[in-house]
Design a protein around this motif. Structure first.
Motif, PDB file in Angstrom:
ATOM      1  N   PHE A 276       0.823  -1.215   0.000  1.00 31.54           N
ATOM      2  CA  PHE A 276       0.000   0.000   0.000  1.00 31.54           C
ATOM      3  C   PHE A 276       0.852   1.259   0.000  1.00 31.54           C
ATOM      4  O   PHE A 276       0.611   2.197  -0.770  1.00 31.54           O
ATOM      5  N   TRP A 277       1.871   1.315   0.859  1.00 33.04           N
ATOM      6  CA  TRP A 277       2.670   2.537   0.971  1.00 33.04           C
ATOM      7  C   TRP A 277       3.490   2.793  -0.283  1.00 33.04           C
ATOM      8  O   TRP A 277       3.753   3.945  -0.634  1.00 33.04           O
ATOM      9  N   VAL A 278       3.877   1.729  -0.960  1.00 37.24           N
ATOM     10  CA  VAL A 278       4.569   1.907  -2.243  1.00 37.24           C
ATOM     11  C   VAL A 278       3.616   2.532  -3.258  1.00 37.24           C
ATOM     12  O   VAL A 278       3.982   3.458  -3.996  1.00 37.24           O
ATOM     13  N   SER A 279       2.382   2.036  -3.289  1.00 38.44           N
ATOM     14  CA  SER A 279       1.388   2.599  -4.207  1.00 38.44           C
ATOM     15  C   SER A 279       1.088   4.056  -3.865  1.00 38.44           C
ATOM     16  O   SER A 279       0.884   4.889  -4.763  1.00 38.44           O
ATOM     17  N   LEU A 280       1.073   4.375  -2.568  1.00 37.22           N
ATOM     18  CA  LEU A 280       0.813   5.754  -2.163  1.00 37.22           C
ATOM     19  C   LEU A 280       1.931   6.680  -2.636  1.00 37.22           C
ATOM     20  O   LEU A 280       1.664   7.781  -3.143  1.00 37.22           O
ATOM     21  N   ASP A 281       3.182   6.247  -2.497  1.00 38.56           N
ATOM     22  CA  ASP A 281       4.301   7.064  -2.985  1.00 38.56           C
ATOM     23  C   ASP A 281       4.225   7.251  -4.496  1.00 38.56           C
ATOM     24  O   ASP A 281       4.529   8.334  -5.021  1.00 38.56           O
ATOM     25  N   GLU A 282       3.818   6.207  -5.194  1.00 39.11           N
ATOM     26  CA  GLU A 282       3.685   6.319  -6.647  1.00 39.11           C
ATOM     27  C   GLU A 282       2.572   7.292  -7.020  1.00 39.11           C
ATOM     28  O   GLU A 282       2.701   8.057  -7.992  1.00 39.11           O
ATOM     29  N   ALA A 283       1.480   7.292  -6.262  1.00 40.48           N
ATOM     30  CA  ALA A 283       0.383   8.221  -6.533  1.00 40.48           C
ATOM     31  C   ALA A 283       0.828   9.663  -6.312  1.00 40.48           C
ATOM     32  O   ALA A 283       0.496  10.561  -7.097  1.00 40.48           O
ATOM     33  N   LEU A 284       1.595   9.896  -5.244  1.00 42.11           N
ATOM     34  CA  LEU A 284       2.111  11.243  -4.987  1.00 42.11           C
ATOM     35  C   LEU A 284       3.031  11.700  -6.119  1.00 42.11           C
ATOM     36  O   LEU A 284       2.957  12.852  -6.569  1.00 42.11           O
ATOM     37  N   ALA A 285       3.896  10.798  -6.565  1.00 44.33           N
ATOM     38  CA  ALA A 285       4.812  11.148  -7.652  1.00 44.33           C
ATOM     39  C   ALA A 285       4.038  11.466  -8.930  1.00 44.33           C
ATOM     40  O   ALA A 285       4.385  12.403  -9.668  1.00 44.33           O
TER      41      ALA A 285
END
Length: 375
Positions: A276-285
């Motif tokens: 989940f946190w990896v996906s969240l960082d990707e969404a922010l980027a």
């Protein structure tokens, strides 16, 4: 009368004139009153005392600033000062002896004392216990780690970047950190491990709050735990979720924080697994790329996420609060640190792993989420 014209003589005289020694005339000595009167006296006149050229004793070679044993007034002043320092009786005796010593002996004693102090300091350093993260330092690490996680200025939630932000705060405030610890890699690693562990716990806690806002765990007839999606009418609204996020912290509910929470819940509904946190960082980027560095465009995206969250999980009027000093300090440090830290995963070689090992001495589990039935 014929003129003298001996060339050899003239040349000799010229040579003598060119190589003549410099003769300094001796000034005439001033006569004393007794000499002028034709009398003698054993007492020197004022002129004799003032004029260094008078008298039979030359002053050349005399050390007029020669130091020796302390005068009585100086000795009394030092003794009074020593008593104010509450020195013991034998120490006061040593002070008296020191005052009566010659300069050479004093310097030798001082040098010997310096060497003795070096030995004492070396013994203290050897006997010092190994460094460990104190409870006070641990408390401050937990507080600032969560403040960083809730900062709308944070560029990513995993990796070295958030850890470095907290380390910068610790170095600034020196919370129970020994002087010079930055020069000891082993001790600094203990602090870094404590910061990493705090972030692991925070990620686990925030993710569980996201879970509770839209889902619930139940036991079926066979006693097996199952995860059920709550109906939209029972979802926790954005304001309630924001309150849960800041509970127990000094952070306040701001518009920017609600935008981040809305993004978290949106991503969570797409991917609630350990990545989940990896996906969240990707969404922010992806949002930063779409905004092309325009802050106003990025703010508009978060406003849209807030509107979407209210539509899906319950409309609510949110009274936003002003940012307090602690939040502002964290935000400013994060902004100042942008571009200086490297992006890298912390702890595990698996970028999707949301756990790290427990720092030595904590005695608790790594804080992983048990969400195997959420898919």
């Amino acid at each position: 009368m014929s003129s003298f014209s001996n060339d050899a003589f003239l040349q000799r005289m010229k040579a003598v004139a060119q190589n003549r020694p410099t003769i300094t005339p001796v000034p005439a000595r001033k006569r004393t009153r007794h000499e002028r009167d034709g009398t003698s006296s054993a007492v020197a006149s004022d002129d004799e005392r003032d004029d260094p050229t008078m008298g039979s004793t030359p002053l050349a070679g005399l050390n007029l600033n020669r130091s020796g044993p302390a005068t009585q007034n100086a000795a009394n002043a030092v003794r009074a000062f020593a008593k104010k320092q509450k020195l013991r009786g034998e120490q006061l005796t040593q002070v008296d002896t020191f005052l009566n010593d010659t300069p050479t002996v004093r310097e030798g004693k001082l040098f010997a004392l310096v060497l003795g102090l070096q030995n004492d300091v070396a013994n203290i350093i050897v006997a010092a216990p190994a460094f460990s993260v104190s409870p006070e330092l641990q408390t401050n690490i937990k507080s600032y780690a969560l403040a960083v996680m809730l900062s709308p200025k944070l560029a990513q939630y995993r990796g070295d970047l958030p850890v470095q932000h907290v380390m910068n705060i610790l170095k600034k405030h020196r919370f129970d950190m020994p002087p010079g610890i930055e020069n000891n890699p082993a001790d600094m690693q203990k602090i870094t491990a404590a910061v990493q562990y705090a972030f692991t716990q925070d990620r686990s806690s925030l993710k569980k709050k996201l879970f509770s806002s839209v889902r619930v765990t139940r036991l079926d007839a066979a006693g097996t735990r199952v995860v059920l999606d709550l109906p939209p009418g029972q979802h926790q609204n954005l304001f309630g979720l924001a309150q849960a996020f800041v509970e127990g912290t000094k952070c306040r509910i701001t518009n920017a924080l609600c935008g981040r929470i809305a993004l978290m819940r949106y991503v969570y509904l797409q991917n609630s697994t350990s990545s989940f946190w990896v996906s969240l960082d990707e969404a922010l980027a992806a949002m930063r790329t779409a905004a092309e560095g325009n802050d106003e465009a990025c703010d508009a995206m978060f406003e849209d996420l807030i509107h979407m969250d209210k539509t899906l999980h319950g409309a609510v009027d949110i009274v936003y609060q002003a940012t307090n000093n602690i939040q502002q300090e964290v935000d400013d440090l994060i902004v100042a640190g942008r571009g200086r830290e490297k992006r890298a995963d912390v702890g595990s070689s698996d970028p999707t792993d949301d756990t790290t090992s427990t720092p030595e001495g904590n005695g608790t589990e790594g804080g992983e989420d048990d969400e195997s039935n959420e898919h």
